[in-house]
Design a protein around this motif. Structure first.
Motif, PDB file in Angstrom:
ATOM      1  N   MET A   1       0.314  -0.939  -0.140  1.00  0.00           N
ATOM      2  CA  MET A   1      -0.308  -0.031   0.157  1.00  0.00           C
ATOM      3  C   MET A   1       0.290   1.150   0.122  1.00  0.00           C
ATOM      4  N   ASP A   2       0.643   2.235  -0.859  1.00  0.00           N
ATOM      5  CA  ASP A   2       1.137   3.764  -1.074  1.00  0.00           C
ATOM      6  C   ASP A   2       0.776   4.438   0.248  1.00  0.00           C
ATOM      7  N   ALA A   3       1.831   5.176   0.498  1.00  0.00           N
ATOM      8  CA  ALA A   3       1.785   5.899   1.776  1.00  0.00           C
ATOM      9  C   ALA A   3       0.345   7.127   1.437  1.00  0.00           C
ATOM     10  N   GLN A   4      -0.201   6.361   2.993  1.00  0.00           N
ATOM     11  CA  GLN A   4      -1.976   7.753   1.880  1.00  0.00           C
ATOM     12  C   GLN A   4      -2.436   7.630   4.221  1.00  0.00           C
ATOM     13  N   PHE A   5      -2.973   8.608   4.359  1.00  0.00           N
ATOM     14  CA  PHE A   5      -3.058   8.496   5.521  1.00  0.00           C
ATOM     15  C   PHE A   5      -5.098   8.813   5.794  1.00  0.00           C
ATOM     16  N   THR A   6      -5.709   8.120   6.798  1.00  0.00           N
ATOM     17  CA  THR A   6      -7.290   8.071   7.082  1.00  0.00           C
ATOM     18  C   THR A   6      -7.402   8.511   7.927  1.00  0.00           C
ATOM     19  N   CYS A   7      -8.287   9.420   8.129  1.00  0.00           N
ATOM     20  CA  CYS A   7      -8.682  10.237   9.032  1.00  0.00           C
ATOM     21  C   CYS A   7     -10.198   9.189   9.719  1.00  0.00           C
ATOM     22  N   GLU A   8      -9.743   9.373  10.717  1.00  0.00           N
ATOM     23  CA  GLU A   8     -10.838   8.592  11.333  1.00  0.00           C
ATOM     24  C   GLU A   8     -12.040   9.547  11.846  1.00  0.00           C
ATOM     25  N   GLY A  17      -7.560  26.072   9.142  1.00  0.00           N
ATOM     26  CA  GLY A  17      -7.244  24.721   8.972  1.00  0.00           C
ATOM     27  C   GLY A  17      -7.915  23.753   9.721  1.00  0.00           C
ATOM     28  N   ARG A  18      -7.640  22.254  10.073  1.00  0.00           N
ATOM     29  CA  ARG A  18      -8.094  21.258  10.852  1.00  0.00           C
ATOM     30  C   ARG A  18      -7.741  20.809  11.612  1.00  0.00           C
ATOM     31  N   ILE A  19      -7.835  19.945  12.354  1.00  0.00           N
ATOM     32  CA  ILE A  19      -6.814  18.897  12.454  1.00  0.00           C
ATOM     33  C   ILE A  19      -7.714  17.741  13.090  1.00  0.00           C
ATOM     34  N   GLU A  20      -7.020  16.241  12.257  1.00  0.00           N
ATOM     35  CA  GLU A  20      -7.502  15.420  12.122  1.00  0.00           C
ATOM     36  C   GLU A  20      -6.472  14.066  13.163  1.00  0.00           C
ATOM     37  N   LYS A  21      -7.344  13.120  13.118  1.00  0.00           N
ATOM     38  CA  LYS A  21      -6.858  12.275  13.938  1.00  0.00           C
ATOM     39  C   LYS A  21      -6.440  11.106  12.929  1.00  0.00           C
ATOM     40  N   GLY A  22      -5.943  10.264  12.772  1.00  0.00           N
ATOM     41  CA  GLY A  22      -5.957   9.260  11.506  1.00  0.00           C
ATOM     42  C   GLY A  22      -5.035   7.828  11.832  1.00  0.00           C
ATOM     43  N   ILE A  23      -5.635   7.275  10.456  1.00  0.00           N
ATOM     44  CA  ILE A  23      -3.641   6.653  10.377  1.00  0.00           C
ATOM     45  C   ILE A  23      -3.329   6.377   9.398  1.00  0.00           C
ATOM     46  N   TRP A  24      -1.997   6.619   9.760  1.00  0.00           N
ATOM     47  CA  TRP A  24      -0.812   6.661   8.929  1.00  0.00           C
ATOM     48  C   TRP A  24      -0.241   5.318   8.381  1.00  0.00           C
ATOM     49  N   TYR A  25      -0.307   5.373   6.829  1.00  0.00           N
ATOM     50  CA  TYR A  25       0.168   4.002   6.536  1.00  0.00           C
ATOM     51  C   TYR A  25       0.823   4.268   5.575  1.00  0.00           C
ATOM     52  N   HIS A  26       2.650   3.190   5.426  1.00  0.00           N
ATOM     53  CA  HIS A  26       3.396   3.855   4.577  1.00  0.00           C
ATOM     54  C   HIS A  26       4.351   2.251   5.218  1.00  0.00           C
ATOM     55  N   ILE A  34      -1.711  12.247  13.730  1.00  0.00           N
ATOM     56  CA  ILE A  34      -1.989  13.521  13.495  1.00  0.00           C
ATOM     57  C   ILE A  34      -1.944  14.289  12.086  1.00  0.00           C
ATOM     58  N   ARG A  35      -3.029  14.931  11.659  1.00  0.00           N
ATOM     59  CA  ARG A  35      -2.593  15.398  10.151  1.00  0.00           C
ATOM     60  C   ARG A  35      -3.129  16.881  10.269  1.00  0.00           C
ATOM     61  N   ARG A  36      -1.915  17.949  10.453  1.00  0.00           N
ATOM     62  CA  ARG A  36      -2.951  19.114  10.317  1.00  0.00           C
ATOM     63  C   ARG A  36      -3.245  19.761   9.543  1.00  0.00           C
ATOM     64  N   VAL A  37      -3.987  19.652   8.363  1.00  0.00           N
ATOM     65  CA  VAL A  37      -4.627  20.813   6.917  1.00  0.00           C
ATOM     66  C   VAL A  37      -4.829  22.480   7.578  1.00  0.00           C
ATOM     67  N   TYR A  38      -3.299  22.526   6.449  1.00  0.00           N
ATOM     68  CA  TYR A  38      -3.890  23.973   5.983  1.00  0.00           C
ATOM     69  C   TYR A  38      -4.702  24.462   5.352  1.00  0.00           C
ATOM     70  N   THR A  39      -5.415  25.871   5.651  1.00  0.00           N
ATOM     71  CA  THR A  39      -6.539  26.260   5.327  1.00  0.00           C
ATOM     72  C   THR A  39      -6.548  26.521   3.515  1.00  0.00           C
ATOM     73  N   GLN A  40      -6.781  27.144   2.949  1.00  0.00           N
ATOM     74  CA  GLN A  40      -6.407  27.007   1.610  1.00  0.00           C
ATOM     75  C   GLN A  40      -7.130  28.690   0.790  1.00  0.00           C
ATOM     76  N   ASN A  41      -7.539  29.014   2.128  1.00  0.00           N
ATOM     77  CA  ASN A  41      -8.422  30.878   2.305  1.00  0.00           C
ATOM     78  C   ASN A  41      -7.163  32.081   1.709  1.00  0.00           C
ATOM     79  N   ILE A  42      -7.092  32.201   0.988  1.00  0.00           N
ATOM     80  CA  ILE A  42      -6.358  33.400   0.243  1.00  0.00           C
ATOM     81  C   ILE A  42      -5.776  34.419   1.322  1.00  0.00           C
ATOM     82  N   TRP A  43      -6.279  34.751   2.316  1.00  0.00           N
ATOM     83  CA  TRP A  43      -6.302  36.032   2.817  1.00  0.00           C
ATOM     84  C   TRP A  43      -5.465  35.078   4.861  1.00  0.00           C
TER      85      TRP A  43
END
Length: 226
Positions: A1-8, A17-26, A34-43
């Protein structure tokens, strides 16, 4: 399996942005992360990226402490998010276990090691950034978004910020197990930078974080971000 994150579970969502807990496959392994996803808001995106880069840079410099379980380990990074290891721990102020003096002795060693690595946390007034690790009662640190990294560990500003990291740790120590006479002296010695901040910038910071972002001063932005 390729590296991927599954949010739980999504732990938090805010202006940055948002903070997610999940499983990291690698590489055939699966670990909690934990994945920290950054906002896409231009400002808001430039500030979100700056905060995220602070954390990534600091944690990469502290990889040796991550191997010992004192800070999270960076697992993956992209332009839009980064993933780090999950820490089995409790927030210091929420633990039901007695906090031993050894916890604060070890915490001081962690700060000493960070100083020699050129990293200051810069947000240790928030008790929620100190964790008590499950099983061994040892300390761990999270939320390095406001951290600073210096090449010159003798720089006056860096030493001042490190002093403030220690002073904030001792404030927590005073609450749980008390402090020595020498430590009382450290607590009483507020830097000029801190005095100016308390008189000016902190009021703006509290208005922005509490009224606009909805953060609580004790918890910070990532209360459940282990």
């Amino acid at each position: 399996m390729d590296a991927q994150f599954t949010c739980e579970q999504m732990l938090k969502s805010d202006a940055f942005g948002r903070i997610e807990k999940g499983i990291w496959y690698h590489n055939g392994t699966a670990v909690q992360a934990i994945r920290r996803v950054y906002t896409q808001n231009i400002w808001r995106k430039p500030l979100a990226r700056w905060l995220a880069n602070n954390e990534k840079t600091a944690l990469c410099k502290l990889a040796h402490l991550a191997e010992l379980g004192y800070v999270p380990r960076v697992l993956a990074t992209t332009d839009n998010y980064h993933i780090r290891s999950f820490m089995e721990a409790e927030v210091l102020y929420r633990t039901n276990r007695p906090v031993p003096r050894k916890f604060f002795l070890e915490a001081r060693r962690v700060l000493h090691n960070m100083r020699h690595s050129g990293v200051c946390h810069n947000d240790l007034a928030k008790e929620g950034n100190w964790l008590v690790c499950s099983g061994n009662n040892l300390p761990a640190l999270v939320d390095f978004q406001l951290a600073f990294c210096f090449r010159d560990t003798r720089h006056t500003l860096f030493l001042t910020l490190c002093h403030e990291d220690l002073r904030h740790l001792l404030k927590h120590k005073r609450k749980y197990v008390g402090v020595t006479a020498c430590e009382k002296g450290v607590l009483a010695k507020k830097s000029l930078l801190t005095r100016v901040w308390m008189a000016t910038g902190k009021k703006v910071y509290l208005f922005f974080t509490r009224k606009i972002l909805g953060w609580q001063e004790r918890n910070g932005p990532c209360e459940r971000d282990f």
